[in-house]
Scaffold this active site. Structure first.
Site, PDB file in Angstrom:
ATOM      1  N   ASN A  12       2.494 -52.458  12.150  1.00 19.05           N
ATOM      2  CA  ASN A  12       2.454 -51.428  13.224  1.00 19.05           C
ATOM      3  C   ASN A  12       3.222 -52.024  14.677  1.00 19.05           C
ATOM      4  O   ASN A  12       2.356 -52.856  14.861  1.00 19.05           O
ATOM      5  CB  ASN A  12       0.996 -50.971  13.599  1.00 19.05           C
ATOM      6  CG  ASN A  12       0.887 -49.970  14.821  1.00 19.05           C
ATOM      7  OD1 ASN A  12       1.520 -49.938  15.625  1.00 19.05           O
ATOM      8  ND2 ASN A  12      -0.128 -49.047  14.353  1.00 19.05           N
ATOM      9  N   HIS A  48       2.707 -45.360  15.949  1.00 17.91           N
ATOM     10  CA  HIS A  48       1.683 -44.194  16.104  1.00 17.91           C
ATOM     11  C   HIS A  48       2.035 -43.831  17.624  1.00 17.91           C
ATOM     12  O   HIS A  48       1.290 -44.355  18.376  1.00 17.91           O
ATOM     13  CB  HIS A  48       0.442 -44.982  16.199  1.00 17.91           C
ATOM     14  CG  HIS A  48      -0.957 -44.065  16.162  1.00 17.91           C
ATOM     15  ND1 HIS A  48      -2.144 -44.371  15.497  1.00 17.91           N
ATOM     16  CD2 HIS A  48      -1.192 -42.574  16.692  1.00 17.91           C
ATOM     17  CE1 HIS A  48      -2.997 -43.074  15.655  1.00 17.91           C
ATOM     18  NE2 HIS A  48      -2.251 -42.321  16.460  1.00 17.91           N
ATOM     19  N   ARG A  50       1.500 -41.520  20.815  1.00 24.36           N
ATOM     20  CA  ARG A  50       0.383 -40.796  21.350  1.00 24.36           C
ATOM     21  C   ARG A  50       1.027 -39.665  22.294  1.00 24.36           C
ATOM     22  O   ARG A  50       2.065 -40.012  22.952  1.00 24.36           O
ATOM     23  CB  ARG A  50      -0.720 -41.640  22.080  1.00 24.36           C
ATOM     24  CG  ARG A  50      -1.305 -42.336  21.000  1.00 24.36           C
ATOM     25  CD  ARG A  50      -2.539 -43.235  21.285  1.00 24.36           C
ATOM     26  NE  ARG A  50      -2.984 -44.139  20.261  1.00 24.36           N
ATOM     27  CZ  ARG A  50      -3.961 -43.818  19.433  1.00 24.36           C
ATOM     28  NH1 ARG A  50      -4.612 -42.675  19.609  1.00 24.36           N
ATOM     29  NH2 ARG A  50      -4.313 -44.619  18.529  1.00 24.36           N
ATOM     30  N   HIS A  55       2.206 -46.084  24.581  1.00 23.54           N
ATOM     31  CA  HIS A  55       2.917 -47.294  23.955  1.00 23.54           C
ATOM     32  C   HIS A  55       4.209 -46.885  23.256  1.00 23.54           C
ATOM     33  O   HIS A  55       5.210 -47.072  24.103  1.00 23.54           O
ATOM     34  CB  HIS A  55       1.962 -48.191  23.439  1.00 23.54           C
ATOM     35  CG  HIS A  55       0.907 -47.542  22.682  1.00 23.54           C
ATOM     36  ND1 HIS A  55       0.792 -46.520  21.951  1.00 23.54           N
ATOM     37  CD2 HIS A  55      -0.481 -47.859  22.828  1.00 23.54           C
ATOM     38  CE1 HIS A  55      -0.403 -45.935  21.742  1.00 23.54           C
ATOM     39  NE2 HIS A  55      -1.191 -46.746  22.016  1.00 23.54           N
ATOM     40  N   GLU A  75       2.117 -42.364  12.199  1.00 25.62           N
ATOM     41  CA  GLU A  75       0.766 -42.006  12.353  1.00 25.62           C
ATOM     42  C   GLU A  75       0.508 -41.273  13.461  1.00 25.62           C
ATOM     43  O   GLU A  75       1.191 -41.155  14.546  1.00 25.62           O
ATOM     44  CB  GLU A  75      -0.265 -43.030  12.576  1.00 25.62           C
ATOM     45  CG  GLU A  75      -0.120 -44.080  11.543  1.00 25.62           C
ATOM     46  CD  GLU A  75      -1.054 -45.575  11.934  1.00 25.62           C
ATOM     47  OE1 GLU A  75      -1.148 -46.503  11.205  1.00 25.62           O
ATOM     48  OE2 GLU A  75      -1.227 -45.461  13.092  1.00 25.62           O
ATOM     49  N   THR A 105      -7.950 -46.217  20.796  1.00 25.41           N
ATOM     50  CA  THR A 105      -7.279 -46.489  19.210  1.00 25.41           C
ATOM     51  C   THR A 105      -8.186 -45.409  18.292  1.00 25.41           C
ATOM     52  O   THR A 105      -8.978 -44.917  18.908  1.00 25.41           O
ATOM     53  CB  THR A 105      -7.364 -48.017  18.650  1.00 25.41           C
ATOM     54  OG1 THR A 105      -6.675 -48.007  17.578  1.00 25.41           O
ATOM     55  CG2 THR A 105      -8.795 -48.346  18.809  1.00 25.41           C
ATOM     56  N   HIS A 195      -6.840 -50.838  10.028  1.00 27.79           N
ATOM     57  CA  HIS A 195      -7.706 -51.249  11.242  1.00 27.79           C
ATOM     58  C   HIS A 195      -8.243 -52.399  11.359  1.00 27.79           C
ATOM     59  O   HIS A 195      -9.114 -52.714  10.334  1.00 27.79           O
ATOM     60  CB  HIS A 195      -8.488 -49.704  11.450  1.00 27.79           C
ATOM     61  CG  HIS A 195      -8.446 -49.545  12.907  1.00 27.79           C
ATOM     62  ND1 HIS A 195      -9.127 -50.109  13.990  1.00 27.79           N
ATOM     63  CD2 HIS A 195      -7.578 -48.305  13.506  1.00 27.79           C
ATOM     64  CE1 HIS A 195      -8.665 -49.593  15.096  1.00 27.79           C
ATOM     65  NE2 HIS A 195      -8.283 -48.585  14.876  1.00 27.79           N
ATOM     66  N   GLY A 218      -1.290 -54.019  12.910  1.00 28.11           N
ATOM     67  CA  GLY A 218      -0.837 -54.291  14.303  1.00 28.11           C
ATOM     68  C   GLY A 218      -1.220 -55.319  15.052  1.00 28.11           C
ATOM     69  O   GLY A 218      -0.882 -56.254  15.394  1.00 28.11           O
ATOM     70  N   HIS A 219      -2.544 -54.912  15.698  1.00 31.73           N
ATOM     71  CA  HIS A 219      -3.080 -55.964  16.871  1.00 31.73           C
ATOM     72  C   HIS A 219      -3.203 -57.255  16.387  1.00 31.73           C
ATOM     73  O   HIS A 219      -2.777 -58.202  17.122  1.00 31.73           O
ATOM     74  CB  HIS A 219      -4.517 -55.176  17.168  1.00 31.73           C
ATOM     75  CG  HIS A 219      -4.970 -56.051  18.086  1.00 31.73           C
ATOM     76  ND1 HIS A 219      -4.869 -55.677  19.591  1.00 31.73           N
ATOM     77  CD2 HIS A 219      -5.930 -56.911  18.592  1.00 31.73           C
ATOM     78  CE1 HIS A 219      -5.514 -56.529  20.496  1.00 31.73           C
ATOM     79  NE2 HIS A 219      -6.304 -57.205  19.527  1.00 31.73           N
TER      80      HIS A 219
HETATM   81  N1  PXP Z   1      -4.216 -47.312  10.867  1.00 35.70           N
HETATM   82  C1  PXP Z   1      -4.308 -46.452  11.773  1.00 35.70           C
HETATM   83  C2  PXP Z   1      -4.514 -45.013  11.372  1.00 35.70           C
HETATM   84  C3  PXP Z   1      -4.174 -46.966  13.113  1.00 35.70           C
HETATM   85  O1  PXP Z   1      -4.337 -45.858  14.410  1.00 35.70           O
HETATM   86  C4  PXP Z   1      -4.195 -48.073  13.601  1.00 35.70           C
HETATM   87  C5  PXP Z   1      -4.060 -48.457  14.959  1.00 35.70           C
HETATM   88  O2  PXP Z   1      -3.043 -48.075  15.810  1.00 35.70           O
HETATM   89  C6  PXP Z   1      -3.979 -49.047  12.446  1.00 35.70           C
HETATM   90  C7  PXP Z   1      -3.939 -48.741  11.117  1.00 35.70           C
HETATM   91  C8  PXP Z   1      -3.826 -50.461  12.773  1.00 35.70           C
HETATM   92  O3  PXP Z   1      -4.801 -51.104  13.244  1.00 35.70           O
HETATM   93  P1  PXP Z   1      -4.676 -52.561  13.929  1.00 35.70           P
HETATM   94  O4  PXP Z   1      -3.944 -52.532  15.229  1.00 35.70           O
HETATM   95  O5  PXP Z   1      -6.168 -52.744  14.343  1.00 35.70           O
HETATM   96  O6  PXP Z   1      -4.193 -53.574  13.053  1.00 35.70           O
END
Ligand code: PXP
Length: 247
Positions: A12, A48, A50, A55, A75, A105, A195, A218-219
């Protein structure tokens, strides 16, 4: 010989856009980072967008779609703007998330029982583009029959609770996810997850979650890359997804 299938890593790149937007220029270059993630072994790129474009911007999504050669996963909440973007871009996968526009988020999965009819209509529209559809879901097997009835191809398990509880008791943290994933597999649905997945909690999940096809991260991956470098970090996440490895 038994073929070992490994869940795909989709990176991500929203956080890269957040850093870029902090200064208004094009550094870091989101497209270049996405292409480098692919070059370093990532099997997919996730965005993703928004509504406030704080972002990833809609223009990033259109540019990325022209150059990403691995799986492109978009997403988001299925607003009319989002659906029109999907119809323009035609990504490989669309992951529907029920997040309100001001959410920092994603913070919950769909209630597929209450929203079954709504999701059914949205998913039918998205499927006309040829995209695979996944819906973000809390770990609750009772949501699976109605999820299946919407016509979705996959679910994405919302793994925040797993990540939070992992350090106390990994087995207990994963159990509701195992139950939900098994119910999904039994009904012919594919299983994604995402997530708060990181280098501590990923391997245990990859080894124990039935039918896991893909993770989107992502994070933590971007944070790890600050210390370890992007190439090395992606290699480490791929190792963590290898169910024969203990990182
Ligand atoms: N899946 C979804 C639906 C999300 O909204 C996010 C965060 O944008 C992620 C996965 C990835 O999460 P993280 O950034 O904590 O890895």
């Amino acid at each position: 010989m038994v073929e070992i299938t490994q869940a795909k890593l989709s990176v991500n790149v929203n956080k890269i856009a957040t850093i870029r937007n902090a200064r208004g220029g094009n550094n870091p270059n989101v497209l270049q980072v996405a292409l480098d993630c692919e070059r370093f072994g990532a099997q997919g790129i996730t965005v993703h967008p928004r509504p406030d474009e704080r972002h990833i911007r809609y223009s990033d999504v259109i540019e990325l779609a022209q150059h990403v050669t691995t799986e492109f996963n978009i997403e988001g909440y299925p607003s009319e703007d989002f659906l029109q973007l999907i119809e323009t871009v035609k990504p490989h996968q669309v992951t529907l998330v029920p997040d309100p526009p001001d959410a920092i988020t994603s913070n919950a999965g769909w209630d597929t029982i209450t929203h079954q009819e709504y999701l059914t209509q949205i998913i039918a529209r998205i499927k006309k583009t040829g995209a695979r559809v996944s819906i973000f879901l809390n770990p609750n097997p009772e949501l699976i029959p109605s999820a299946k009835a919407t016509g979705t191809d996959r679910i994405e398990l919302y793994t925040e609770a797993y990540a939070t509880q992992f350090h106390q008791n990994p087995e207990q943290a994963l159990q509701p996810y195992i139950n939900t994933a098994q119910a999904a597999v039994n009904m012919g649905l594919g299983v994604n997850a995402g997530h708060d997945l990181d280098l501590h909690n990923l391997n245990y999940m990859a080894k124990n979650l039935p039918g896991l096809l893909e993770v989107s991260i992502g994070h933590a991956l971007v944070c790890d890359a600050l210390y370890l470098g992007l190439q090395n970090t992606i290699q480490m996440y791929l190792r963590a997804l290898n169910t024969q490895n203990t990182p």
